[in-house]
Design a protein around this motif. Structure first.
Motif: not given
Length: 70
Positions: A16-20, A53-63, A65-70
């Motif tokens: 949370a602190a990283m995302l302010d 970081e991937a979410i914030m950089m637009g490199l990953a969809g939200k959980p 959407d695919n298996d990026d977070f598994e």
């Protein structure tokens, strides 16, 4: 002088602190699926810094959407 290693996984308050934002808002966004779910590591709950970081950089969809977070 030795540098501290950069964390690869963090607890909710650190994420949370990283995302302010407050930890309560971070957990709400995780519960809604807007942020990646945590991983369980030896009985502790941690979020992968790379996933956040991937979410914030637009490199990953939200959980879910695919298996990026598994």
């Amino acid at each position: 002088m030795q540098q501290r290693p950069q964390p690869i996984a963090v607890k909710d308050t650190t994420a949370a602190a990283m995302l302010d934002m407050p930890a309560s808002e971070f957990r709400r966004l995780v519960d809604r699926g807007a942020l990646p779910p945590p991983k369980e590591i030896g009985g502790t709950t941690r979020w992968r810094v790379a996933d956040l970081e991937a979410i914030m950089m637009g490199l990953a969809g939200k959980p879910g959407d695919n298996d990026d977070f598994e």
